[in-house]
Write a protein that holds these residues in place. Structure first.
Motif, PDB file in Angstrom:
ATOM      1  N   TRP A 124      78.594 -18.508  31.471  1.00 11.96           N
ATOM      2  CA  TRP A 124      78.879 -19.708  30.654  1.00 11.96           C
ATOM      3  C   TRP A 124      77.600 -20.509  30.394  1.00 11.96           C
ATOM      4  CZ3 TRP A 124      83.589 -20.937  34.212  1.00 11.96           C
ATOM      5  CH2 TRP A 124      84.701 -20.256  33.734  1.00 11.96           C
ATOM      6  N   ALA A 125      76.769 -20.627  31.441  1.00 11.61           N
ATOM      7  CA  ALA A 125      75.565 -21.451  31.307  1.00 11.61           C
ATOM      8  C   ALA A 125      74.576 -20.839  30.315  1.00 11.61           C
ATOM      9  CB  ALA A 125      74.900 -21.629  32.671  1.00 11.61           C
ATOM     10  N   SER A 126      74.587 -19.528  30.176  1.00 11.14           N
ATOM     11  CA  SER A 126      73.622 -18.868  29.277  1.00 11.14           C
ATOM     12  C   SER A 126      74.204 -18.619  27.889  1.00 11.14           C
ATOM     13  CB  SER A 126      73.167 -17.536  29.889  1.00 11.14           C
ATOM     14  OG  SER A 126      74.273 -16.669  30.082  1.00 11.14           O
ATOM     15  N   THR A 127      75.430 -19.044  27.651  1.00 13.23           N
ATOM     16  CA  THR A 127      76.042 -18.848  26.335  1.00 13.23           C
ATOM     17  C   THR A 127      75.531 -19.902  25.351  1.00 13.23           C
ATOM     18  OG1 THR A 127      78.049 -17.958  27.333  1.00 13.23           O
ATOM     19  CG2 THR A 127      78.219 -18.761  25.070  1.00 13.23           C
ATOM     20  N   PRO A 128      74.997 -19.502  24.223  1.00 16.42           N
ATOM     21  CA  PRO A 128      74.499 -20.486  23.249  1.00 16.42           C
ATOM     22  C   PRO A 128      75.603 -21.425  22.774  1.00 16.42           C
ATOM     23  CG  PRO A 128      73.771 -18.267  22.695  1.00 16.42           C
ATOM     24  CD  PRO A 128      74.786 -18.120  23.773  1.00 16.42           C
ATOM     25  N   VAL A 129      75.224 -22.649  22.515  1.00 15.49           N
ATOM     26  CA  VAL A 129      76.153 -23.634  21.950  1.00 15.49           C
ATOM     27  C   VAL A 129      75.601 -24.033  20.584  1.00 15.49           C
ATOM     28  CG1 VAL A 129      77.298 -25.852  22.274  1.00 15.49           C
ATOM     29  CG2 VAL A 129      76.696 -24.451  24.257  1.00 15.49           C
ATOM     30  N   PRO A 130      75.986 -23.301  19.544  1.00 19.51           N
ATOM     31  CA  PRO A 130      75.355 -23.525  18.236  1.00 19.51           C
ATOM     32  C   PRO A 130      75.747 -24.837  17.568  1.00 19.51           C
ATOM     33  CG  PRO A 130      77.092 -21.893  18.072  1.00 19.51           C
ATOM     34  CD  PRO A 130      76.947 -22.202  19.519  1.00 19.51           C
ATOM     35  N   PHE A 131      76.842 -25.428  18.009  1.00 20.26           N
ATOM     36  CA  PHE A 131      77.287 -26.670  17.379  1.00 20.26           C
ATOM     37  C   PHE A 131      77.649 -27.688  18.455  1.00 20.26           C
ATOM     38  CE2 PHE A 131      78.668 -23.159  14.625  1.00 20.26           C
ATOM     39  CZ  PHE A 131      77.901 -23.437  13.506  1.00 20.26           C
ATOM     40  N   ALA A 132      77.554 -28.953  18.116  1.00 13.77           N
ATOM     41  CA  ALA A 132      78.052 -30.008  19.000  1.00 13.77           C
ATOM     42  C   ALA A 132      79.555 -30.128  18.752  1.00 13.77           C
ATOM     43  CB  ALA A 132      77.346 -31.319  18.698  1.00 13.77           C
ATOM     44  N   ILE A 133      80.330 -29.750  19.758  1.00 17.61           N
ATOM     45  CA  ILE A 133      81.784 -29.666  19.545  1.00 17.61           C
ATOM     46  C   ILE A 133      82.554 -30.468  20.584  1.00 17.61           C
ATOM     47  CG2 ILE A 133      81.782 -27.450  18.348  1.00 17.61           C
ATOM     48  CD1 ILE A 133      82.368 -26.126  21.070  1.00 17.61           C
ATOM     49  N   PRO A 134      82.138 -31.702  20.915  1.00 19.90           N
ATOM     50  CA  PRO A 134      82.924 -32.466  21.884  1.00 19.90           C
ATOM     51  C   PRO A 134      84.287 -32.831  21.317  1.00 19.90           C
ATOM     52  CG  PRO A 134      81.261 -33.861  20.875  1.00 19.90           C
ATOM     53  CD  PRO A 134      80.996 -32.473  20.384  1.00 19.90           C
ATOM     54  N   THR A 135      85.300 -32.694  22.131  1.00 23.91           N
ATOM     55  CA  THR A 135      86.625 -33.175  21.735  1.00 23.91           C
ATOM     56  C   THR A 135      86.710 -34.654  22.089  1.00 23.91           C
ATOM     57  OG1 THR A 135      87.504 -32.450  23.872  1.00 23.91           O
ATOM     58  CG2 THR A 135      87.784 -30.977  22.015  1.00 23.91           C
ATOM     59  N   VAL A 180      85.020 -26.561  33.926  1.00 25.28           N
ATOM     60  CA  VAL A 180      85.109 -27.910  33.358  1.00 25.28           C
ATOM     61  C   VAL A 180      83.732 -28.555  33.242  1.00 25.28           C
ATOM     62  CG1 VAL A 180      85.465 -29.018  35.602  1.00 25.28           C
ATOM     63  CG2 VAL A 180      86.343 -30.109  33.541  1.00 25.28           C
ATOM     64  N   PHE A 181      82.816 -28.180  34.135  1.00 22.03           N
ATOM     65  CA  PHE A 181      81.477 -28.778  34.096  1.00 22.03           C
ATOM     66  C   PHE A 181      80.611 -28.166  32.994  1.00 22.03           C
ATOM     67  CE2 PHE A 181      83.013 -29.231  38.451  1.00 22.03           C
ATOM     68  CZ  PHE A 181      82.848 -30.601  38.636  1.00 22.03           C
ATOM     69  N   LEU A 182      80.985 -26.988  32.513  1.00 20.96           N
ATOM     70  CA  LEU A 182      80.163 -26.295  31.529  1.00 20.96           C
ATOM     71  C   LEU A 182      80.805 -26.265  30.150  1.00 20.96           C
ATOM     72  CD1 LEU A 182      79.125 -23.338  33.841  1.00 20.96           C
ATOM     73  CD2 LEU A 182      77.668 -25.188  33.076  1.00 20.96           C
ATOM     74  N   SER A 183      81.917 -26.937  29.991  1.00 21.15           N
ATOM     75  CA  SER A 183      82.603 -26.922  28.705  1.00 21.15           C
ATOM     76  C   SER A 183      81.884 -27.835  27.708  1.00 21.15           C
ATOM     77  CB  SER A 183      84.047 -27.400  28.881  1.00 21.15           C
ATOM     78  OG  SER A 183      84.646 -27.576  27.616  1.00 21.15           O
ATOM     79  N   PRO A 184      81.404 -27.278  26.587  1.00 25.39           N
ATOM     80  CA  PRO A 184      80.733 -28.135  25.591  1.00 25.39           C
ATOM     81  C   PRO A 184      81.677 -29.124  24.936  1.00 25.39           C
ATOM     82  CG  PRO A 184      81.034 -25.911  24.753  1.00 25.39           C
ATOM     83  CD  PRO A 184      81.440 -25.867  26.181  1.00 25.39           C
ATOM     84  N   THR A 185      82.970 -28.905  25.053  1.00 27.25           N
ATOM     85  CA  THR A 185      83.910 -29.885  24.508  1.00 27.25           C
ATOM     86  C   THR A 185      84.001 -31.121  25.391  1.00 27.25           C
ATOM     87  OG1 THR A 185      85.796 -28.903  25.669  1.00 27.25           O
ATOM     88  CG2 THR A 185      85.291 -28.068  23.462  1.00 27.25           C
ATOM     89  N   ARG A 186      83.438 -31.042  26.580  1.00 33.42           N
ATOM     90  CA  ARG A 186      83.482 -32.167  27.502  1.00 33.42           C
ATOM     91  C   ARG A 186      82.093 -32.732  27.813  1.00 33.42           C
ATOM     92  NH1 ARG A 186      87.974 -32.119  26.314  1.00 33.42           N
ATOM     93  NH2 ARG A 186      89.877 -32.062  27.568  1.00 33.42           N
ATOM     94  N   ASN A 187      81.098 -31.844  27.975  1.00 36.77           N
ATOM     95  CA  ASN A 187      79.823 -32.323  28.506  1.00 36.77           C
ATOM     96  C   ASN A 187      78.790 -32.667  27.430  1.00 36.77           C
ATOM     97  OD1 ASN A 187      78.823 -29.863  27.605  1.00 36.77           O
ATOM     98  ND2 ASN A 187      78.806 -28.917  29.631  1.00 36.77           N
ATOM     99  N   LEU A 188      79.192 -32.699  26.162  1.00 35.00           N
ATOM    100  CA  LEU A 188      78.264 -33.085  25.097  1.00 35.00           C
ATOM    101  C   LEU A 188      78.624 -34.477  24.574  1.00 35.00           C
ATOM    102  CD1 LEU A 188      77.932 -29.840  22.931  1.00 35.00           C
ATOM    103  CD2 LEU A 188      76.215 -30.847  24.429  1.00 35.00           C
TER     104      LEU A 188
END
Length: 333
Positions: free
Chosen positions: A53-64, A280-288
């Motif tokens: 999960w930590a090495s997966t690219p996050v191409p967009f800012a997708i916070p819910t 939950v700590f690595l979810s870009p929908t939460r930690n961005l």
């Protein structure tokens, strides 16, 4: 219902295997070998999953988000439901992890046949019982450190004292034992009796609930009914953590069943939905932070040698083929 039956039979079979195996003289297998294998699978699987999960690219800012975004100065921002700074995001994460804030906003559909309509209303039951279940699980986990540590840390004895403060029965009743079973029973009943949730539930949803419930009930049986030899169990536990395991005599079969089910949970954990513990700590929908109007999000894993390719460039590359295919183009050839 097939998933329900499959999961229930699987847990019953696992419990039977351990009970029968311990009774057939395989205590060493269930008391030493399987625990080491289960812990190795848990640690390896957990680390691998988190690193993936930590090495997966996050191409967009997708916070819910669940509130007003930072905007004009006179528009009040919902800072913890729609954070725009790292500090606000940290508080949002803390509220999510410690208080299950998103579950607090859970809603349910009310069918109103008299009015011929359906409505949505607040439903706090899932939030409440999920909170009870998780915090009781944490306290039970902490209490079990008394078997693995000598001397027992003050934190563990303090938690035990508070947990048994009512001094009911001998041995004293732990409050978390009761509330833990209540919590997991509610989560299971919700999947059984809520038709909407039951419709989407699979064996992988029922299995961890049945497994955790079996672990809780077998632990309660050991403590309050079988009254197993705690000294012998602690001798085995300390032997395991010191890598000098021995199988003490007179350990009840119920302990091996309980311990084996715990080992199954360890081994199953990294491959199941229970990994939300780390996810939950690595979810870009939460930690961005939701700062997309202030900062351009650039994927840190982008290859700098790859230049942006606009739609105009794309159309230049494929204009003739697009026209042949009848696709609209901005510029004619």
């Amino acid at each position: 219902m097939a998933g329900l039956v499959t999961a229930l039979l699987a847990v019953v079979a696992l419990a039977a295997v351990a009970a029968l195996g311990a009774g057939a003289g395989m205590a060493q297998v269930f008391g030493i070998y399987i625990p080491y294998v289960a812990v190795a699978i848990f640690v390896t699987g957990f680390i691998k999953k988190v690193l993936g999960w930590a090495s997966t690219p996050v191409p967009f800012a997708i916070p819910t988000t669940g509130g007003q975004q930072y905007s004009l100065p006179w528009v009040k921002q919902a800072k913890f439901d729609n954070p725009s700074t790292p500090g606000q995001t940290f508080i949002r994460m803390a509220l999510e992890v410690l208080c299950f804030r998103s579950l607090f906003r859970n809603t349910k559909v009310d069918n109103r046949p008299g009015e011929g309509t359906v409505g949505y209303g607040s439903d706090k039951s899932l939030w409440l019982f999920a909170l009870i279940f998780h915090y009781c699980f944490l306290i039970v986990f902490i209490r079990h450190f008394r078997f693995f540590l000598e001397p027992v840390p003050f934190l563990v004895t303090g938690v035990e004292f508070v947990d048994s403060i009512l001094q009911i029965s001998v041995p004293t009743l732990y409050l978390t034992d009761v509330f833990f079973v209540v919590g997991v029973t509610f989560l299971l009943a919700r999947r059984l009796f809520d038709s909407k949730v039951a419709y989407i539930s699979l064996a992988s949803d029922f299995f961890p609930l049945f497994l955790i419930l079996a672990i809780a009930l077998s632990g309660i049986y050991m403590r309050y009914f079988a009254k197993v030899d705690v000294i012998a169990i602690k001798q085995l536990a300390i032997g395991l953590v010191s890598f000098k395991p021995v199988i003490p005599p007179n350990v009840d079969w119920s302990f091996y069943m309980h311990f084996f089910l715990v080992c199954v949970l360890w081994a199953y954990f990294p491959f199941s939905k229970l990994m939300h513990l780390g996810g939950v700590f690595l979810s870009p929908t939460r930690n961005l932070p939701n700062n997309t109007r202030m900062v351009r999000h650039i994927n840190p894993w982008n290859d700098p040698s790859i230049k942006p390719h606009s739609y105009a460039d794309y159309e230049d590359d494929f204009r003739e083929k697009m026209i042949e295919a009848g696709l609209p183009v901005d510029k004619e050839a």
